[in-house]
Design a protein around this motif. Structure first.
Motif, PDB file in Angstrom:
ATOM      1  N   ALA A  96      71.993  22.507  29.865  1.00 45.79           N
ATOM      2  CA  ALA A  96      70.932  22.679  30.867  1.00 45.79           C
ATOM      3  C   ALA A  96      70.784  24.141  31.269  1.00 45.79           C
ATOM      4  O   ALA A  96      69.671  24.651  31.439  1.00 45.79           O
ATOM      5  N   LEU A  97      71.914  24.853  31.401  1.00 41.49           N
ATOM      6  CA  LEU A  97      71.864  26.278  31.733  1.00 41.49           C
ATOM      7  C   LEU A  97      71.204  27.087  30.622  1.00 41.49           C
ATOM      8  O   LEU A  97      70.429  28.012  30.887  1.00 41.49           O
ATOM      9  N   LYS A  98      71.502  26.750  29.367  1.00 41.05           N
ATOM     10  CA  LYS A  98      70.864  27.449  28.257  1.00 41.05           C
ATOM     11  C   LYS A  98      69.352  27.266  28.300  1.00 41.05           C
ATOM     12  O   LYS A  98      68.590  28.213  28.054  1.00 41.05           O
ATOM     13  N   HIS A  99      68.912  26.049  28.618  1.00 42.05           N
ATOM     14  CA  HIS A  99      67.479  25.772  28.687  1.00 42.05           C
ATOM     15  C   HIS A  99      66.821  26.570  29.813  1.00 42.05           C
ATOM     16  O   HIS A  99      65.724  27.125  29.644  1.00 42.05           O
ATOM     17  N   GLU A 100      67.485  26.653  30.979  1.00 49.71           N
ATOM     18  CA  GLU A 100      66.941  27.414  32.096  1.00 49.71           C
ATOM     19  C   GLU A 100      66.856  28.903  31.770  1.00 49.71           C
ATOM     20  O   GLU A 100      65.888  29.571  32.136  1.00 49.71           O
ATOM     21  N   ILE A 101      67.870  29.439  31.082  1.00 48.42           N
ATOM     22  CA  ILE A 101      67.839  30.854  30.696  1.00 48.42           C
ATOM     23  C   ILE A 101      66.681  31.120  29.754  1.00 48.42           C
ATOM     24  O   ILE A 101      65.998  32.154  29.859  1.00 48.42           O
ATOM     25  N   LEU A 102      66.430  30.205  28.830  1.00 43.47           N
ATOM     26  CA  LEU A 102      65.309  30.370  27.900  1.00 43.47           C
ATOM     27  C   LEU A 102      63.980  30.387  28.646  1.00 43.47           C
ATOM     28  O   LEU A 102      63.098  31.209  28.350  1.00 43.47           O
TER      29      LEU A 102
ATOM     30  N   LEU B  30      63.520  31.308  31.791  1.00 39.52           N
ATOM     31  CA  LEU B  30      63.448  32.560  32.536  1.00 39.52           C
ATOM     32  C   LEU B  30      63.037  33.716  31.640  1.00 39.52           C
ATOM     33  O   LEU B  30      62.261  34.593  32.047  1.00 39.52           O
ATOM     34  N   ARG B  31      63.551  33.739  30.419  1.00 37.02           N
ATOM     35  CA  ARG B  31      63.168  34.801  29.494  1.00 37.02           C
ATOM     36  C   ARG B  31      61.679  34.738  29.171  1.00 37.02           C
ATOM     37  O   ARG B  31      61.009  35.771  29.070  1.00 37.02           O
ATOM     38  N   LYS B  32      61.153  33.529  29.020  1.00 34.40           N
ATOM     39  CA  LYS B  32      59.728  33.384  28.744  1.00 34.40           C
ATOM     40  C   LYS B  32      58.894  33.858  29.931  1.00 34.40           C
ATOM     41  O   LYS B  32      57.858  34.506  29.755  1.00 34.40           O
ATOM     42  N   GLN B  33      59.351  33.556  31.152  1.00 35.49           N
ATOM     43  CA  GLN B  33      58.625  34.007  32.334  1.00 35.49           C
ATOM     44  C   GLN B  33      58.633  35.518  32.462  1.00 35.49           C
ATOM     45  O   GLN B  33      57.623  36.138  32.807  1.00 35.49           O
ATOM     46  N   VAL B  34      59.793  36.139  32.186  1.00 38.37           N
ATOM     47  CA  VAL B  34      59.876  37.602  32.240  1.00 38.37           C
ATOM     48  C   VAL B  34      58.950  38.226  31.209  1.00 38.37           C
ATOM     49  O   VAL B  34      58.257  39.218  31.487  1.00 38.37           O
ATOM     50  N   SER B  35      58.920  37.654  30.002  1.00 38.55           N
ATOM     51  CA  SER B  35      58.039  38.173  28.964  1.00 38.55           C
ATOM     52  C   SER B  35      56.572  38.057  29.372  1.00 38.55           C
ATOM     53  O   SER B  35      55.774  38.980  29.150  1.00 38.55           O
ATOM     54  N   SER B  36      56.213  36.933  29.999  1.00 41.38           N
ATOM     55  CA  SER B  36      54.836  36.743  30.445  1.00 41.38           C
ATOM     56  C   SER B  36      54.462  37.739  31.534  1.00 41.38           C
ATOM     57  O   SER B  36      53.361  38.298  31.539  1.00 41.38           O
ATOM     58  N   LEU B  37      55.390  38.001  32.469  1.00 44.90           N
ATOM     59  CA  LEU B  37      55.137  38.974  33.533  1.00 44.90           C
ATOM     60  C   LEU B  37      54.970  40.374  32.974  1.00 44.90           C
ATOM     61  O   LEU B  37      54.138  41.159  33.450  1.00 44.90           O
ATOM     62  N   GLU B  38      55.766  40.723  31.962  1.00 39.28           N
ATOM     63  CA  GLU B  38      55.645  42.047  31.363  1.00 39.28           C
ATOM     64  C   GLU B  38      54.294  42.219  30.689  1.00 39.28           C
ATOM     65  O   GLU B  38      53.679  43.288  30.760  1.00 39.28           O
TER      66      GLU B  38
END
Length: 338
Positions: A181-187, A189-197
């Motif tokens: 579940a933690l791995k899925h949440e980290i993935l 978050l990475r997608k959200q950071v990429s979208s914000l950038e």
């Protein structure tokens, strides 16, 4: 044994453990066992004889080895049962009809110490009892049929399934599920950071020609803020400002709002405002810039509420006097006055 509070039980997989009498059924063949407890919490639950819940698991028991009114004595007897066939004494009861066999306990304080314990070997000449076969002997009682081979194999399979579902295995599975579940949440978050950038890189340019605003950030004076408020009446400019502010970034809604206000308002102007116009300050929520910040926050954090945004704006404006050396300046003035 009937009036003893704690029972020393043997599970189908050979494990020996102290359990409260309330956890064992009337026939002394089944025991209820709590899920996902550490050794410390499990021992506390046994010591306090907590009432079983509906979600507890049920395991089969091979036999009751003994009983005691004291948890300490029962635990000592359970430790003794790992090495010796007799655990009964004047205070506690036990059947005393067990073959000599080392068994592991479900609750252990130090697994390494158990592995180092030596096995007890009984010389053949000292034992007057016949050798116990590996498979249990078939007892033929009056009025009861002899157990057939198929039924015995079915019981062995049931014991193996129950052994695989013991509490230690459940805890390991729960840990693995948490890691996934933690791995899925980290993935995510990475997608959200990429979208914000990506949105941040594209927000520097206006979407439509001819709607570029005249006011630039940060706004330094009240007249400039009033002029910017008029500009925000244009839906195209409002949409452009909301998009720009939503890409500022922040770990949570409160951080995002603080970063947006730092970008929009000079600190000298922020000191003159409060969110709702309290303590003699001007009302910031009456400006369209507040609405732009509210919309931008809900774009980045869809679960943010109006009250949460209002509280974060109030906190930022209230602390404006402490920024850019304001707090240190007040301290120095107090020292000079003294």
């Amino acid at each position: 044994m009937a009036d003893k509070r704690f029972l020393i039980t043997e599970f189908h997989n050979g494990s020996v453990e102290v359990v409260p009498r309330e956890w064992v059924n009337k026939k002394m063949k089944k025991v209820q066992w709590p899920r996902d407890l550490t050794n410390t919490k499990m021992e506390k639950a046994i010591r306090n004889s907590i009432i079983p819940n509906e979600d507890w698991e049920t395991f089969s028991l091979t036999r009751i080895l003994g009983a005691s009114d004291s948890f300490g004595r029962a635990k000592k007897k359970a430790d003794m049962a790992i090495y010796t066939s007799s655990i009964s004494d004047s205070d506690d009861d036990g059947d005393g009809k067990r073959k000599r066999k080392i068994r592991r306990r479900l609750l252990t304080e130090d697994s390494s110490s158990e592995e180092e314990r030596p096995s007890i070997v009984v010389p053949e000449e000292q034992s007057s009892r016949p050798c116990v076969p590996e498979f249990p002997s078939v007892e033929c009682q009056a009025g009861k049929p002899v157990e057939v081979q198929g039924e015995r194999e079915q019981q062995d399979d049931t014991a193996k399934v129950e052994s695989s579902r013991l509490p230690g295995r459940d805890i390991s599975l729960q840990i693995l599920k948490s890691i996934e579940a933690l791995k899925h949440e980290i993935l995510l978050l990475r997608k959200q950071v990429s979208s914000l950038e990506q949105r941040s890189s594209s927000s520097s340019q206006s979407d439509e020609p001819g709607v570029a605003r005249k006011t630039s950030f940060p706004v330094c004076g009240e007249e400039e803020l009033a002029s910017f408020n008029e500009e925000l009446t244009n839906p195209a400019i409002m949409a452009s400002v909301v998009k720009e502010l939503s890409s500022v970034g922040g770990m949570n809604a409160q951080k995002l709002i603080a970063n947006m206000l730092k970008k929009c308002l000079a600190n000298s102007l922020a000191q003159k405002y409060s969110c709702c116009g309290r303590k003699g300050k001007k009302n910031f929520s009456s400006h369209l810039l507040f609405q732009a910040i509210l919309r931008a926050t809900k774009i980045a954090f869809t679960q943010a509420t109006d009250l949460e945004v209002q509280a974060a704006v109030s906190k930022f404006l209230a602390g404006a006097k402490d920024r850019e050396g304001g707090r240190q300046e007040r301290r120095l003035s107090k020292i000079v006055q003294i």
